[in-house]
Structures are given as structure tokens and as C-alpha cells.
Design an enzyme around this catalytic site. Structure first.
Site, PDB file in Angstrom:
ATOM      1  CE  LYS A  71      -4.141  -2.063   1.809  1.00 58.34           C
ATOM      2  NZ  LYS A  71      -5.307  -1.659   2.959  1.00 58.34           N
ATOM      3  CG  ASN A  92      -8.093   0.961  -0.723  1.00 59.43           C
ATOM      4  OD1 ASN A  92      -7.875   2.042  -1.154  1.00 59.43           O
ATOM      5  ND2 ASN A  92      -8.886   0.562  -0.075  1.00 59.43           N
ATOM      6  CG  ASP A 108      -9.052   0.611   3.659  1.00 63.16           C
ATOM      7  OD1 ASP A 108      -9.640  -0.060   2.826  1.00 63.16           O
ATOM      8  OD2 ASP A 108      -7.812   0.557   3.779  1.00 63.16           O
ATOM      9  N   GLY A 134      -6.540   1.102  18.966  1.00 66.72           N
ATOM     10  CA  GLY A 134      -5.671   0.753  17.873  1.00 66.72           C
ATOM     11  C   GLY A 134      -5.245   2.085  17.218  1.00 66.72           C
ATOM     12  N   GLY A 137      -2.253   1.837  10.808  1.00 66.60           N
ATOM     13  CA  GLY A 137      -2.909   2.331   9.468  1.00 66.60           C
ATOM     14  C   GLY A 137      -4.559   2.471   9.361  1.00 66.60           C
ATOM     15  CB  ILE A 229     -12.226  -3.083  10.715  1.00 66.72           C
ATOM     16  CG1 ILE A 229     -10.736  -3.124  11.415  1.00 66.72           C
ATOM     17  CG2 ILE A 229     -12.705  -1.786  11.266  1.00 66.72           C
ATOM     18  CD1 ILE A 229      -9.864  -2.194  10.589  1.00 66.72           C
ATOM     19  CE1 TYR A 231     -11.306  -8.669   5.527  1.00 64.40           C
ATOM     20  CE2 TYR A 231     -11.953 -11.038   5.070  1.00 64.40           C
ATOM     21  CZ  TYR A 231     -11.217  -9.837   4.749  1.00 64.40           C
ATOM     22  OH  TYR A 231     -10.069  -9.665   3.785  1.00 64.40           O
TER      23      TYR A 231
HETATM   24  P1  ATR Z   1      -2.667  -1.840  10.422  1.00 65.17           P
HETATM   25  O1  ATR Z   1      -2.104  -0.862   9.332  1.00 65.17           O
HETATM   26  O2  ATR Z   1      -3.657  -2.999   9.849  1.00 65.17           O
HETATM   27  O3  ATR Z   1      -3.682  -0.897  11.563  1.00 65.17           O
HETATM   28  P2  ATR Z   1      -0.589  -1.988  12.083  1.00 65.17           P
HETATM   29  O4  ATR Z   1      -0.185  -0.566  11.736  1.00 65.17           O
HETATM   30  O5  ATR Z   1       0.375  -3.122  12.352  1.00 65.17           O
HETATM   31  O6  ATR Z   1      -1.517  -2.582  11.317  1.00 65.17           O
HETATM   32  O7  ATR Z   1      -1.495  -1.688  13.551  1.00 65.17           O
HETATM   33  C1  ATR Z   1      -1.511  -2.696  14.506  1.00 65.17           C
HETATM   34  C2  ATR Z   1      -2.567  -2.132  15.628  1.00 65.17           C
HETATM   35  O8  ATR Z   1      -3.067  -3.258  16.233  1.00 65.17           O
HETATM   36  C3  ATR Z   1      -1.869  -1.479  16.460  1.00 65.17           C
HETATM   37  O9  ATR Z   1      -2.500  -0.327  17.094  1.00 65.17           O
HETATM   38  C4  ATR Z   1      -1.217  -2.319  17.356  1.00 65.17           C
HETATM   39  O10 ATR Z   1      -0.905  -1.886  18.556  1.00 65.17           O
HETATM   40  P3  ATR Z   1       0.644  -1.162  18.955  1.00 65.17           P
HETATM   41  O11 ATR Z   1       0.521   0.100  18.273  1.00 65.17           O
HETATM   42  O12 ATR Z   1       0.825  -1.059  20.394  1.00 65.17           O
HETATM   43  O13 ATR Z   1       1.526  -2.221  18.648  1.00 65.17           O
HETATM   44  C5  ATR Z   1      -2.612  -3.142  17.494  1.00 65.17           C
HETATM   45  N1  ATR Z   1      -2.395  -4.536  18.523  1.00 65.17           N
HETATM   46  C6  ATR Z   1      -1.941  -5.641  17.593  1.00 65.17           C
HETATM   47  N2  ATR Z   1      -1.774  -6.615  18.501  1.00 65.17           N
HETATM   48  C7  ATR Z   1      -2.408  -5.913  19.706  1.00 65.17           C
HETATM   49  C8  ATR Z   1      -2.675  -6.745  20.777  1.00 65.17           C
HETATM   50  N3  ATR Z   1      -2.516  -8.169  21.059  1.00 65.17           N
HETATM   51  N4  ATR Z   1      -3.331  -5.930  21.785  1.00 65.17           N
HETATM   52  C9  ATR Z   1      -3.431  -4.576  21.633  1.00 65.17           C
HETATM   53  N5  ATR Z   1      -3.170  -4.033  20.456  1.00 65.17           N
HETATM   54  C10 ATR Z   1      -2.717  -4.796  19.390  1.00 65.17           C
END
Ligand code: ATR
Length: 290
Positions: A71, A92, A108, A134, A137, A229, A231
Site C-alpha cells: 500500500k 488501496n 478504507d 488501535g 494504518g 473491522i 472479518y
Molecule cells: P494496520 O495498518 O492494519 O492498522 P498496524 O499498523 O500493524 O496494522 O497496527 C496494528 C494495531 O494493532 C496497532 O494499534 C497495535 O498496537 P501497538 O501500536 O501498541 O503495537 C495493535 N495491536 C496488535 N496486536 C495487539 C494486541 N495483542 N493487543 C493490543 N493491540 C494490538
């Protein structure tokens, strides 16, 4: 039946790409609308991305949808970018124009917003308090979309890593100075949940193979809706807990279907509809794969 074009081809590019629902999704609409076209999966490694794009552009593809891990690279190679893509720093959707230019968008944010509107029966989101779980992205797109299309009152971004939540809010705040944005860790959940109208999980926790977030939903008002989000699975542990407490729940398939609408229109020249028939077809594909 509407025949809108001859032999239009678009792709979905990713690595891996076999799991993508895009061919099934676009294929459903192509059949339904009688469009002579195809959406083909393009498996491309990161180092081959720009060459594959150039190849399919020259081969006459109308454009591509882009998934992990391309992306950011897709955004970087575009000549023209829409605001949603600039905000995300990621695209995307790439559209190949007749003059050779490549346009980038990120659908998105509008996909999530339209999915919420659809699921909540068009009830106004304006003026409501939203909690976003979270800060990756996906969260960035959610916060931007809620503010841009929904004009919400306040968004509280809770993340394991608070610094990331602060960075997200600073970034979105630059484009949307009127937004009321707060941040915290999951320690602030009780307080944030107390006046929430809607909670949206954008973390990958709860996705197949990942442990769910350990959130106690008791502080949420009974009237609050809960959206995930993710699925796969369709009903995450978070949604199961929310449903058992009587909350309205919204799964990730809605966002997936709605984010594809602008892409289909760009590729095939007709705006498709998100219908129960489409949902049923995709649920069937997911079940067959489970
Ligand atoms: P995307 O682009 O799909 O949002 P990403 O940038 O890797 O993916 O972000 C993943 C999100 O899931 C982040 O907010 C991450 O929290 P951190 O920033 O603290 O790492 C969150 N996340 C992933 N696994 C998690 C878990 N087990 N508990 C809480 N938050 C989680």
C-alpha cells in the site's frame, strides 16, 4: 442488465494474494451487472511491485486494488493522489489513466463510514463520541473518515503504545484542525467507554490466530454499538461479548464490501450496490475456506 464496457480488466495485487476476497467480490458485481470484465489476483513480491504495475498498465488493465505489503509503495509511485491516500500515506486503489498517469486513492475510510451508515440504518453519527481501539494504518483511516464524513463530536484513540496514538492524532489533527481527538492506553478504557456511542476495533487482536483484546464491556452504555473491522473470523470474540450484552454489533465484512464500491466504479464504469446477496456470497466463500 447493463453492458458498460468490453473486456475491462483490473487486478488485486498483494503478497500473498490467494486469501483476498476481492476477485469474489468484484466477480459477484460483474455477474450481477452483466459487465464484460475481470478482476484477477496478481501475486507480486515487494521487489517486483513497480515492474508488475508497469506491466499490467501497459497490458491495458484499468487499475488495481492494492493489499499488504504494497500500500505504501503504491502511494509512492502514483502521479496524482487523493486526500485520503495522502493522509494514510498508503493507497488501496491505483487507477491507470489513458494519458499514462497513475492516480492513487484510499477507500478504507469511506468504506468504514458507509458500512457504519448501512449497519446503523443511516442514524446520524454527527455529534457522537467514538472510541477507536488501535493506532495503526487502519485506525488512521477510521479516525479521518469518522471526522471527514461523520462530523463526530469526539474521538478517543486508545492504544497499547500511547505514543503511536499521540502521533496519529497529531497527524490527523493537522488536516482536520476542528477535530476533538483524545488519546490513552487501554488503562483509560473505563473512562472512555462511559460516554461512548460507538466503539471500533482496528487492532489485529481477535483476528484468526491472534488472541482477542481482554476488554470488559461493562462500562459501555447499553445503547453503544460495537464494530470490529476484522472479518476473519466474522464474529470476533469482541463482537460475541458485545452481542451477549445486547449491543448492536457491526462486523468487518461491511467495510470490506463498501471500500470496494469506488474501485469497482473506477475500473468498470458503473456504481455497484452492497446488498444482502453480496454478503451471503462472501460469507459462503469465507465458510468454505475456514
Ligand atoms: P494496520 O495498518 O492494519 O492498522 P498496524 O499498523 O500493524 O496494522 O497496527 C496494528 C494495531 O494493532 C496497532 O494499534 C497495535 O498496537 P501497538 O501500536 O501498541 O503495537 C495493535 N495491536 C496488535 N496486536 C495487539 C494486541 N495483542 N493487543 C493490543 N493491540 C494490538
Amino acid at each position: 442488465m447493463t453492458l458498460t464496457g468490453k473486456g475491462r480488466i483490473a487486478g488485486i495485487i498483494g503478497w500473498p494474494v490467494a486469501h483476498s476476497l476481492s476477485p469474489a467480490l468484484h466477480g459477484y458485481w460483474l455477474d450481477e451487472l452483466g459487465v464484460d470484465g475481470a478482476m484477477v489476483p496478481l501475486a507480486a513480491r515487494a521487489e517486483d511491485f513497480s515492474r508488475v504495475i508497469e506491466g499490467v498498465r501497459l497490458a491495458g488493465f484499468r487499475g488495481v486494488n492494492v493489499t499488504v505489503p504494497h500500500k505504501e509503495a503504491a502511494f509512492a509511485l502514483a502521479h496524482e493522489t487523493r486526500q485520503a491516500a495522502r493522509l494514510a500515506g498508503a493507497a488501496n486503489l491505483l487507477v491507470f489513466k489513458p494519458d499514462g498517469m497513475i492516480g492513487a486513492d484510499n477507500t478504507d475510510a469511506v468504506g468504514l463510514f458507509d458500512s457504519l451508515q448501512d449497519a446503523l440504518g443511516g442514524v446520524a453519527i454527527a455529534g457522537k463520541n467514538i472510541v477507536v481501539l488501535g493506532a495503526g494504518g487502519a485506525a488512521r483511516g477510521a479516525v479521518y473518515g469518522l471526522q471527514q464524513f461523520g462530523h463526530v463530536a469526539k474521538i478517543t484513540v486508545l492504544n497499547r503504545n500511547k505514543e503511536r496514538a499521540d502521533q496519529l492524532v497529531a497527524h490527523v489533527g493537522k488536516l482536520q484542525p476542528d477535530a476533538v481527538l483524545q488519546t490513552g492506553t487501554f488503562d483509560e478504557w473505563d473512562q472512555a467507554a462511559a460516554d461512548a456511542w460507538l466503539v471500533i476495533n482496528t487492532t489485529s487482536a481477535g483476528m484468526k490466530g491472534n488472541a482477542p483484546l481482554a476488554l470488559d464491556l461493562a462500562p459501555l452504555p447499553q445503547s453503544a454499538a460495537v464494530c470490529d473491522i476484522v472479518y476473519n473470523p466474522l464474529e470476533t470474540q469482541l463482537l460475541k461479548d458485545a452481542a451477549s450484552r445486547g449491543h448492536v454489533t457491526i462486523d468487518g465484512l461491511g467495510m470490506l464490501m463498501h471500500q470496494a464500491v469506488p474501485s469497482f466504479e473506477a475500473f468498470f464504469g458503473v456504481k455497484p450496490s452492497v446488498t444482502p446477496g453480496l454478503r451471503a456470497a462472501l460469507v459462503k466463500v469465507l465458510r468454505e475456506r475456514a
